[in-house]
Motif scaffolding. Structure first.
Motif, short mmCIF file in Angstrom:
data_model
loop_
_atom_site.label_atom_id
_atom_site.label_comp_id
_atom_site.label_asym_id
_atom_site.label_seq_id
_atom_site.Cartn_x
_atom_site.Cartn_y
_atom_site.Cartn_z
N SER A 116 0.84 -1.21 0.00
CA SER A 116 0.00 0.00 0.00
C SER A 116 0.87 1.25 0.00
N LEU A 117 1.95 1.22 0.79
CA LEU A 117 2.85 2.35 0.84
C LEU A 117 3.53 2.58 -0.51
N ASP A 118 3.95 1.51 -1.18
CA ASP A 118 4.60 1.66 -2.48
C ASP A 118 3.65 2.28 -3.50
N MET A 119 2.39 1.87 -3.49
CA MET A 119 1.43 2.46 -4.42
C MET A 119 1.18 3.93 -4.10
N LEU A 120 1.14 4.22 -2.81
CA LEU A 120 0.94 5.60 -2.41
C LEU A 120 2.10 6.48 -2.87
N LEU A 121 3.33 6.00 -2.70
CA LEU A 121 4.49 6.78 -3.11
C LEU A 121 4.58 6.90 -4.62
N LYS A 122 4.23 5.82 -5.32
CA LYS A 122 4.34 5.85 -6.77
C LYS A 122 3.37 6.85 -7.37
N THR A 123 2.15 6.85 -6.87
CA THR A 123 1.16 7.79 -7.43
C THR A 123 1.45 9.22 -7.01
N GLY A 124 2.11 9.40 -5.87
CA GLY A 124 2.45 10.75 -5.43
C GLY A 124 3.80 11.22 -5.89
N GLN A 125 4.48 10.42 -6.76
CA GLN A 125 5.80 10.76 -7.29
C GLN A 125 6.79 11.05 -6.16
N LEU A 126 6.80 10.11 -5.21
CA LEU A 126 7.68 10.20 -4.06
C LEU A 126 8.59 8.98 -4.02
N GLY A 127 9.70 9.11 -3.34
CA GLY A 127 10.61 8.01 -3.14
C GLY A 127 10.82 7.75 -1.66
N LYS A 128 11.29 6.56 -1.32
CA LYS A 128 11.49 6.22 0.08
C LYS A 128 12.88 5.63 0.26
N LYS A 129 13.39 5.82 1.48
CA LYS A 129 14.66 5.21 1.88
C LYS A 129 14.47 4.64 3.28
N VAL A 130 14.74 3.35 3.43
CA VAL A 130 14.55 2.69 4.72
C VAL A 130 15.73 3.04 5.62
N LEU A 131 15.41 3.61 6.79
CA LEU A 131 16.45 3.98 7.76
C LEU A 131 16.66 2.89 8.81
#
Length: 747
Positions: A230-245
Motif C-alpha cells: 500500500s505504501l509503495d502504491m501511495l508513493l508511486k502515485t504521489g511521485q515520491l521516493g522512500k529510503k529505509v532507515l
C-alpha cells in the motif's frame, strides 16, 4: 735473506698441512651428520688456504644446502604460528650467513606477527568494553600489514555489528510485521493526513524531506493489502521516493533526479569471470542496465560495477547468464588408406645389347737356326659393342649373345595404412592434424650487381585434416571438414641446379551434422592406375602366339582409396535453459532493476471496491480519513460472516519467536480471540497465557498480534488454532475457526 726464505717456506708448508687436516676433518664431520661442526672446520680450511678453490667450493656447497633446510624449517614454524622455533631457526641461519635476505625477512615477519597478536588482543578487549572506535584503529593497523588476516577481519565485522553499522551492502529493511494487511480508503485527501493515519495505525515512522509537498491531495482505496505494498502504491502515485532507515522508519523525498542522486544508495561489486570475455560482458551490462560506472581488468578478467543495489542484482543475473563454459567436443578420427596392387610379368627377356667379334691377324718375324726368318701368324678376337639396331649392317663378323632371361612372375598386394588421432577442441575453434613430412624447396634469386641469393620454403606432403566443430544445444555437432592427401610423384630439376617436386593431391571438403557419438564415413577418394609394357625382338616378337617366346610382357595395376571416419563426442555442452523460463525483471526506465509494483493479496476481495466508496458493505477500513468516515461509514455489525485470517511463518527453529497476525474481516469494534497450542512445543510470550496451552488475544479492526516462542529442542509440526471469539460487548462471533501450521526444525 738466506735464513728468512727457508722459514717462510716452512711456514707455508705447515699452514698447508693444517688447512688440509681441517678440510679432511670437516668432510668427516659432514659425513657423520654433524653439519655445524663440519662447516666450521671447512670454514677454517678456507681461511687458512684462501686461494684453494677446492676448499671454497666444498664449504659453500655444504653451507647452502644446510641453510636451505634451515629456512624451510623456519618457514614451516612461522606458518604454524610457532614464533619461538621460527626465530631460533632464522637466527641460526644468520650465524653462517649474516647477510641472508630470507632470514632477515623471516625475522621481520615474526616481529609483525607478534605485533599483530598484541593489537588483536587489544582490539578484542576494546570490543568487549564497547570501545569500537579504538578497536577499529587497532584492526586497521593489523590489516595494513596483513590484509588477509582472518582474525582481524572477523573482529572488524564484530565491531561493525556492535556499533550498529552494517557490513558491506547490508542495508536496513522493514520488519516482517509490516507485511500484514491493512485497508486504506481516502478520497482527495492531503498526503500528510494519509501518512499520519498510516503511522498511527501501523507504527511506522516517517521522516519527510523539506521539499515534499504535504498539501498535495491523493486518492487511494485498497482493502486487505499488505502495508508495504500500500505504501509503495501511495508513493508511486504521489511521485515520491522512500529510503529505509531502520526496521520501522522511512525517509520520504520527492522522486526528482537531484533528490534521487542525493538519497539513493549505491554499491560497488566485482565479478571475476571464468568463461566469458570481460569486454563482451561490459557491452552486455552497459546495454541492459545503462550502467555508466564500469571498470574492467583484462589481466584478471574482472568486471567492477557501481550502481544501485537493484541494478547490481540485475547485473549479477546477467553475468550468471553469460558466464557459462563453452562447449567442448572430442573428435575421434580414423583415416584409412587401402592400397591394392598387382604385378604380372611373363616371357623371355633378351638382352638389348650384343657383342660383335672382329678377327685381327698379325705376323711376327723371328730368327731361325739357319738364319732365315720365320713368319708366325696369330688371330685375336676383339669385342666391338653393337646395338640391335645396327645388326642389319653387320657383315663378315661373329655375334655373341649372352644372359637370356625367362620371366615368370606374379605379385599382388593389399596394404592398409591407418591413422587414428583424437583431438579435443572448443566450440567454433579450428583444429588441424598433419601427418607427413615437410620437404624443403630451394629458390634462388639473381640480382644484377649483387649476386645470387637462395631461400628455402617447406612443402607439406602427407595427410592434412582441418576440422571446425559447432556444438548445438540439442547435442548435435556441425563439423566443417577439410581433408587433403598428397604424395610426391617425381622430382623436377630446375635451372641453376634447383630441385622441385611434382605432387599428387586428393582433397575433399564438406560440412557434416552428426549426433553425439554418431560415426560418419567419407570415402571415394580413389586413385586407379594400370600399366602394360612389352619388350621383344623386332619382327619375331610381333608374330602371333609364338611371339611370346621372343619377348616379355609386364602388366601392373594399382588402386588406392582414402576413407575418413569421424565420430564427435561432446565432452561438455552449454546448459540448455528450461523451456518457459521466466524473463528477468529489469525494473523501469527510471529505476533499473527495481522490483515490479505489485500487491500481495493475503485474503479474498483484497482490492474490492464499494460503489459508495467505503469498501464492501459491512466493513470498516483500517485507516480512513475522518471526514470520509463520518460521511460514508456503514452501519455497525456485531459479527463477521467471512471467517478469520491468521498469518505467520511456515517454519521456525527451537528457541525462536513466532509472530502471528490475527484479522477478523468486517469487525467494527474490538474482540477477544481464544487461541490454542501445544504446550509441549510452544509457550506464550505476548499476551500472557490464561491457561496451559491456551491464551486470549485482543483484536481490533486493524487486527491483532500475538507472539509465541518455540521451546528449545522442539521438532516436528504443530498447529496454532483459533478456538473462538467474542466481541467486547460479549457477543459471540461466528465463523472464526482457523489454524496455522508451523514446521519446527533444529536451529
Amino acid at each position: 735473506m738466506n735464513k728468512a726464505l727457508p722459514i717462510a717456506i716452512l711456514a707455508i708448508t705447515l699452514a698447508g698441512c693444517a688447512s688440509d687436516r681441517a678440510f679432511r676433518e670437516g668432510e668427516r664431520l659432514l659425513a657423520e651428520g654433524r653439519t655445524e661442526s663440519g662447516l666450521r672446520q671447512l670454514e677454517q680450511a678456507m681461511r687458512e688456504s684462501p686461494n684453494k678453490a677446492q676448499y671454497r667450493t666444498a664449504y659453500f656447497q655444504a653451507r647452502d644446502a644446510y641453510l636451505t633446510r634451515l629456512i624451510v624449517e623456519a618457514d614451516t614454524h612461522l606458518l604454524a604460528g610457532r614464533d619461538t622455533e621460527a626465530d631460533a631457526a632464522y637466527r641460526k641461519v644468520l650465524e653462517f650467513h649474516a647477510e641472508s635476505p630470507r632470514a632477515h625477512a623471516g625475522l621481520a615477519a615474526i616481529e609483525n606477527q607478534r605485533r599483530n597478536k598484541r593489537l588483536l588482543e587489544e582490539a578484542n578487549r576494546a570490543i568487549a568494553k564497547g570501545e569500537t572506535e579504538i578497536a577499529r584503529a587497532r584492526l586497521r593497523a593489523v590489516l595494513a600489514r596483513d590484509p588477509e588476516n582472518a582474525e582481524a577481519l572477523r573482529l572488524t565485522r564484530q565491531a561493525d555489528e556492535k556499533s550498529g553499522k552494517t557490513h558491506g551492502a547490508e542495508f536496513p529493511k522493514l520488519a516482517e510485521a509490516y507485511r500484514r494487511p491493512v485497508s486504506l480508503q481516502f478520497r482527495d485527501a492531503p498526503i500528510r493526513t494519509i501518512f499520519d493515519a498510516l503511522s498511527r495505525q501501523s507504527g511506522l515512522n516517517f521522516v519527510f524531506d523539506k521539499d515534499v509537498r504535504t498539501d498535495v491531495r491523493l486518492t487511494i482505496f485498497v482493502t486487505q493489502t499488505p502495508i508495504v505494498d500500500s505504501l509503495d502504491m501511495l508513493l508511486k502515485t504521489g511521485q515520491l521516493g522512500k529510503k529505509v532507515l531502520n526496521e520501522n522508519t522511512l525517509l520520504i523525498y520527492p522522486a526528482l533526479p537531484a533528490k534521487i542522486k542525493e538519497y539513493q544508495d549505491l554499491v560497488v561489486k566485482g565479478f571475476f569471470l571464468s568463461n566469458a570475455d570481460v569486454k563482451q560482458a561490459v557491452n552486455l551490462v552497459r546495454t541492459m542496465t545503462k550502467t555508466r560506472d564500469l571498470h574492467i581488468d583484462e589481466r584478471l578478467n574482472l568486471l567492477v560495477v557501481r550502481d544501485t543495489p537493484e541494478a547490481v542484482r540485475l547485473v549479477e543475473k546477467l553475468v550468471a547468464l553469460a558466464d557459462r563454459p563453452e562447449a567442448e567436443v572430442m573428435l575421434e578420427v580414423e583415416i584409412l588408406e587401402v592400397k591394392r596392387s598387382r604385378l604380372q610379368e611373363l616371357g623371355v627377356q633378351y638382352p638389348n645389347q650384343f657383342t660383335l667379334l672382329n678377327t685381327i691377324t698379325t705376323e711376327t718375324a723371328t730368327s731361325s737356326t739357319v738364319g732365315a726368318p720365320v713368319v708366325t701368324t696369330s688371330t685375336t678376337l676383339s669385342p666391338l659393342p653393337m646395338t640391335v639396331d645396327r645388326l642389319r649392317h653387320i657383315t663378315g663378323a661373329d655375334i655373341a649373345m649372352n644372359n637370356v632371361l625367362v620371366n615368370l612372375r606374379k605379385d599382388s598386394g593389399d596394404v592398409n595404412i591407418l591413422a587414428n588421432p583424437r583431438i579435443r577442441v572448443k566450440n567454433k575453434e579450428k583444429a588441424k592434424i598433419h601427418i607427413g613430412e615437410k620437404l624443403p624447396v630451394f629458390t634462388t634469386t639473381s640480382t644484377a650487381n649483387v649476386g645470387v641469393s637462395a631461400s628455402v620454403n617447406y612443402l607439406d606432403v602427407g595427410l592434412k585434416l582441418d576440422v571446425e566443430p559447432n556444438v548445438s544445444l540439442d547435442d548435435e555437432v556441425s563439423i566443417k571438414v577439410g581433408l587433403e592427401v598428397s604424395s610426391i610423384v617425381k622430382e623436377v630439376s630446375g635451372p641453376s641446379s634447383s630441385l622441385a617436386y611434382q605432387v599428387g593431391t586428393r582433397s575433399a571438403s564438406t560440412v557434416l551434422r552428426l549426433k553425439n557419438g554418431e560415426t560418419q564415413v567419407l570415402a571415394g577418394l580413389i586413385s586407379d592406375e594400370e600399366r602394360k609394357s612389352t619388350s621383344h625382338i623386332p619382327g619375331f616378337g610381333e608374330v602371333p602366339v609364338i611371339g611370346r617366346l621372343f619377348g616379355s610382357q609386364r602388366d601392373t595395376s594399382s588402386k588406392t582409396e582414402i576413407m575418413l571416419l569421424i565420430t564427435p563426442r561432446i565432452m561438455r555442452n552449454v546448459t540448455r535453459p528450461e523451456f518457459g523460463q521466466p524473463a528477468l525483471a529489469s525494473g523501469t526506465e527510471a529505476a533499473v532493476g527495481a522490483q515490479p509494483l505489485a500487491v500481495r493479496t493475503p485474503g479474498p476481495k483484497s482490492l474490492a471496491m464499494s460503489s459508495k466508496g467505503g469498501g464492501t458493505a459491512g466493513r470498516e477500513p483500517v485507516v480512513a480519513e475522518p471526514a470520509a468516515r463520518e460521511a460514508e461509514q456503514p452501519p455497525a455489525a456485531p459479527a463477521a460472516a467471512e471467517g478469520m485470517q491468521i498469518q505467520g511463518p511456515a517454519e521456525a527453529s527451537g528457541g525462536s519467536d513466532i509472530a502471528l497476525s490475527l484479522l477478523i474481516p468486517g469487525l467494527t469494534g474490538g474482540a477477544q480471540v481464544d487461541v490454542g497450542f501445544d504446550p509441549a512445543l510452544i509457550e506464550a510470550v505476548l499476551p500472557a497465557a490464561s491457561g496451559s496451552g491456551r491464551l486470549t488475544a485482543h483484536v481490533d479492526p486493524a487486527g491483532g498480534t500475538l507472539r509465541l516462542r518455540v521451546l528449545a529442542g522442539a521438532k516436528g509440526e504443530t498447529r496454532i488454532t483459533v478456538l473462538g471469539a467474542v466481541t467486547d460487548a460479549g457477543e459471540a462471533i461466528p465463523g472464526v475457526a482457523a489454524s496455522h501450521a508451523v514446521k519446527l526444525v533444529s536451529p
